[in-house]
Write an enzyme that holds these catalytic residues in place. Structure first.
Site, PDB file in Angstrom:
ATOM      1  N   THR A  83     -34.088  -0.272  -5.414  1.00  0.00           N
ATOM      2  CA  THR A  83     -35.393  -0.056  -4.815  1.00  0.00           C
ATOM      3  C   THR A  83     -36.367  -0.579  -5.671  1.00  0.00           C
ATOM      4  O   THR A  83     -36.260  -0.533  -7.011  1.00  0.00           O
ATOM      5  CB  THR A  83     -35.722   1.472  -4.594  1.00  0.00           C
ATOM      6  OG1 THR A  83     -36.977   1.730  -4.201  1.00  0.00           O
ATOM      7  CG2 THR A  83     -35.103   2.331  -5.827  1.00  0.00           C
ATOM      8  N   CYS A 196     -39.835  -5.076  -1.325  1.00  0.00           N
ATOM      9  CA  CYS A 196     -39.297  -3.848  -0.952  1.00  0.00           C
ATOM     10  C   CYS A 196     -37.896  -4.330  -0.421  1.00  0.00           C
ATOM     11  O   CYS A 196     -37.712  -5.242   0.096  1.00  0.00           O
ATOM     12  CB  CYS A 196     -39.900  -3.345   0.351  1.00  0.00           C
ATOM     13  SG  CYS A 196     -38.942  -1.911   1.024  1.00  0.00           S
TER      14      CYS A 196
END
Length: 231
Positions: A83, A196
């Site tokens: 992430t 992202c």
């Protein structure tokens, strides 16, 4: 081959991409039936997401530090945090373990520099686009970062959490993202970072003439190269 420790589930939609890419690239590198040695701990993202939007980063740090210790105990030789946003607490995770953590922003910046990129656009959650933990890390590498305007940032953030993290891909959202990519290029970005790990589910390099840097792919490739002792 070193054992890769994946901290995933944020969201699992992108974590499965990490798993697939890492194993594909190990097979490409070594051939035959080779696959990656790895340990995967997948968290419940609902808990993390709630804390993110409450601004309780200390609680997220405690959760992920505990996960990091578990992954280390399971035999991982290094950590890959699957992430971008949660690299906000990467320093706390690093202090909690005795093995290296491969930072996603470092991997991305190194590739940008190899490609001669000195100014890059950045897409991601509001946390990633607005806070210094990520922008500052890129700037430390000499990369000037351009982010979308306020309205665009809100749209990008909303699509990530309400659609992409749930595996929902909408043509209208894709069009919005590509418009933002074009606007960043107009403002001087030589390439755009998909900051992202879910954004690669929505837009790909084939969708635009502007160079895109998918951090999921970059990070997964770095993990393989590190596992094979090539970096």
């Amino acid at each position: 081959m070193k054992t890769i420790g994946l901290i995933g589930g944020m969201s699992w939609e992108s974590t499965q991409t990490y798993y697939r890419l890492i194993n594909q690239r190990v097979r490409e590198e070594l051939g035959g039936l080779h696959s990656a040695k790895l340990v995967l701990y997948s968290v419940d993202f609902a808990e993390i997401e709630t804390l993110q939007h409450q601004g309780d980063w200390q609680a997220t740090a405690e959760i992920l530090s505990s996960v990091g210790r578990s992954v280390e105990s399971a035999g991982a030789d290094f950590l890959v945090l699957c992430t971008n946003t949660m690299h906000k607490v990467a320093p706390q995770i690093e202090r909690a373990v005795n093995i290296p953590l491969l930072h996603i922003a470092d991997a991305t910046a190194n590739l940008l520099k190899e490609d001669g990129i000195t100014c890059a656009g950045l897409l991601g959650t509001r946390f990633t686009m607005e806070q210094t933990f990520y922008l500052g890390r890129l700037e430390d590498h000499g990369i000037r970062v351009v982010v979308p305007d306020e309205c665009q940032r809100e749209s990008i953030h909303s699509v990530i959490y309400s659609e992409l993290c749930k595996g929902v891909v909408k043509p209208d959202s894709k069009a919005v993202y590509l418009d933002v990519v074009a606007s960043l290029a107009e403002r001087g970005a030589q390439g755009v970072i998909l900051g992202c790990t879910e954004i690669g589910l929505l837009i790909q390099s084939s969708d635009t003439d502007i160079k895109l840097y998918d951090t999921t792919e970059i990070h997964a490739d770095q993990a393989v190269q590190y596992a094979l002792g090539r970096v």
